[in-house]
Design a protein around this motif. Structure first.
Motif, PDB file in Angstrom:
ATOM      1  N   ALA A 127      93.624 -71.258 -27.752  1.00 23.45           N
ATOM      2  CA  ALA A 127      92.268 -70.825 -27.820  1.00 23.45           C
ATOM      3  C   ALA A 127      91.447 -71.294 -26.737  1.00 23.45           C
ATOM      4  CB  ALA A 127      91.742 -70.936 -28.946  1.00 23.45           C
ATOM      5  N   ALA A 128      91.590 -72.476 -26.217  1.00 18.19           N
ATOM      6  CA  ALA A 128      90.801 -73.130 -25.543  1.00 18.19           C
ATOM      7  C   ALA A 128      90.829 -72.486 -23.896  1.00 18.19           C
ATOM      8  CB  ALA A 128      90.786 -74.576 -25.248  1.00 18.19           C
ATOM      9  N   LEU A 129      92.327 -72.508 -23.878  1.00 19.73           N
ATOM     10  CA  LEU A 129      92.918 -71.726 -22.600  1.00 19.73           C
ATOM     11  C   LEU A 129      92.208 -70.512 -22.231  1.00 19.73           C
ATOM     12  CD1 LEU A 129      96.466 -73.280 -22.260  1.00 19.73           C
ATOM     13  CD2 LEU A 129      94.744 -74.257 -20.929  1.00 19.73           C
ATOM     14  N   GLU A 130      92.462 -69.567 -23.162  1.00 19.60           N
ATOM     15  CA  GLU A 130      91.886 -68.291 -23.187  1.00 19.60           C
ATOM     16  C   GLU A 130      90.459 -68.077 -22.921  1.00 19.60           C
ATOM     17  OE1 GLU A 130      93.106 -66.473 -26.725  1.00 19.60           O
ATOM     18  OE2 GLU A 130      95.395 -66.522 -26.454  1.00 19.60           O
ATOM     19  N   ALA A 145      78.852 -63.446 -25.265  1.00 20.81           N
ATOM     20  CA  ALA A 145      79.829 -62.524 -24.561  1.00 20.81           C
ATOM     21  C   ALA A 145      80.987 -62.785 -24.662  1.00 20.81           C
ATOM     22  CB  ALA A 145      78.959 -62.346 -22.980  1.00 20.81           C
ATOM     23  N   ILE A 146      81.366 -64.034 -24.672  1.00 22.91           N
ATOM     24  CA  ILE A 146      82.706 -64.628 -24.683  1.00 22.91           C
ATOM     25  C   ILE A 146      83.058 -64.437 -25.937  1.00 22.91           C
ATOM     26  CG2 ILE A 146      84.239 -66.672 -24.669  1.00 22.91           C
ATOM     27  CD1 ILE A 146      81.879 -68.255 -22.895  1.00 22.91           C
ATOM     28  N   VAL A 152      86.539 -63.410 -31.549  1.00 26.14           N
ATOM     29  CA  VAL A 152      86.499 -64.577 -32.610  1.00 26.14           C
ATOM     30  C   VAL A 152      85.359 -65.560 -32.092  1.00 26.14           C
ATOM     31  CG1 VAL A 152      88.830 -64.597 -32.653  1.00 26.14           C
ATOM     32  CG2 VAL A 152      88.165 -65.948 -31.038  1.00 26.14           C
ATOM     33  N   ASN A 153      85.053 -66.466 -33.044  1.00 26.79           N
ATOM     34  CA  ASN A 153      83.975 -67.444 -32.830  1.00 26.79           C
ATOM     35  C   ASN A 153      84.550 -68.447 -31.803  1.00 26.79           C
ATOM     36  OD1 ASN A 153      82.591 -70.082 -33.419  1.00 26.79           O
ATOM     37  ND2 ASN A 153      81.266 -68.588 -34.814  1.00 26.79           N
ATOM     38  N   VAL A 158      83.838 -73.747 -27.090  1.00 23.96           N
ATOM     39  CA  VAL A 158      83.159 -74.130 -25.872  1.00 23.96           C
ATOM     40  C   VAL A 158      82.566 -75.478 -25.872  1.00 23.96           C
ATOM     41  CG1 VAL A 158      80.821 -73.563 -25.058  1.00 23.96           C
ATOM     42  CG2 VAL A 158      82.361 -71.829 -25.746  1.00 23.96           C
ATOM     43  N   ARG A 159      82.269 -76.213 -27.054  1.00 21.79           N
ATOM     44  CA  ARG A 159      81.829 -77.440 -27.193  1.00 21.79           C
ATOM     45  C   ARG A 159      83.208 -78.533 -26.604  1.00 21.79           C
ATOM     46  NH1 ARG A 159      79.538 -76.086 -32.110  1.00 21.79           N
ATOM     47  NH2 ARG A 159      81.668 -76.688 -33.166  1.00 21.79           N
TER      48      ARG A 159
END
Length: 218
Positions: A127-130, A145-146, A152-153, A158-159
């Protein structure tokens, strides 16, 4: 007249002190380099540096002309690449993010990746890579926008990316108050590239065209 001469002498001494200190510091650097191979000195600095080092920065650190530093860097690149009968090293000197840094040669990426994964299993989630990919290709981009692109949330992801230093808060939209994110120089260093222009076109990697991305996205 004698008093005036004493005052002038004192003022002259005070004026000369900073110059004397600077000269002494420069002399100390020169003495430290006496008999030291410039190529090896640069090599030693690059081995301990945490970030890419510019030619100007190396010239300042070694109190040497920029032209000589540039020539030495070129010799090191050739040396590591096995030019002129030299042994080709398992590492290379690569220009990244406006400076020079020693990297593992791409031929040995798999060997190093296997070793690192055993030593330090902590890595970014899928999820972080995507999310990082979305930011890299669409920056500057807001969190909303992301989330819209990924459906998904993305708050926690992001954090995580912020905490890793891979992205940064570029600016806040004056109208909506939304924070827009962009990638950092650290990401370029991790990817081993000079700029985002070197990222591969993304369209061929998408399953069905460019869903969620504009047609002109790389």
């Amino acid at each position: 007249m004698r008093i005036w001469g004493q005052i002038m002498t004192a003022e002259q001494t005070e004026t000369d002190m900073p110059t004397a200190d600077a000269d002494e510091a420069a002399a100390s650097t020169r003495n430290a380099l006496d008999g030291v191979d410039l190529d090896r000195a640069i090599e030693a600095l690059l081995m301990v540096a945490d970030e890419p080092q510019s030619v100007m920065g190396l010239a300042t650190a070694l109190n040497s002309p920029v032209k000589e530093i540039s020539a030495a860097v070129e010799r090191l690149v050739a040396d590591y690449d096995g030019v002129d009968g030299c042994i080709r090293r398992g590492f290379e000197l690569r220009e990244v993010g406006g400076g020079w840094r020693i990297y593992v040669r791409s031929d040995y990426d798999e060997v190093v990746a296997a070793y690192v994964s055993e030593q330090n299993p902590s890595k970014l989630s899928q999820a972080a890579l995507e999310t990082l990919a979305v930011i890299a290709y669409k920056q500057p981009i807001s969190r909303g926008a992301i989330a819209s692109i990924r459906a998904v949330n993305v708050d926690s992801v992001v954090r995580t990316l912020l905490g890793r230093g891979l992205i940064t808060e570029a600016f806040t939209d004056s109208e909506t108050g939304a924070i827009n994110y962009a990638t950092t120089d650290l990401l370029l260093q991790q990817l081993g590239i000079n700029s985002l222009d070197e990222l591969p076109p993304i369209s061929p990697l998408l399953a069905d065209g460019s869903e969620g991305f504009d047609d002109d996205v790389r």
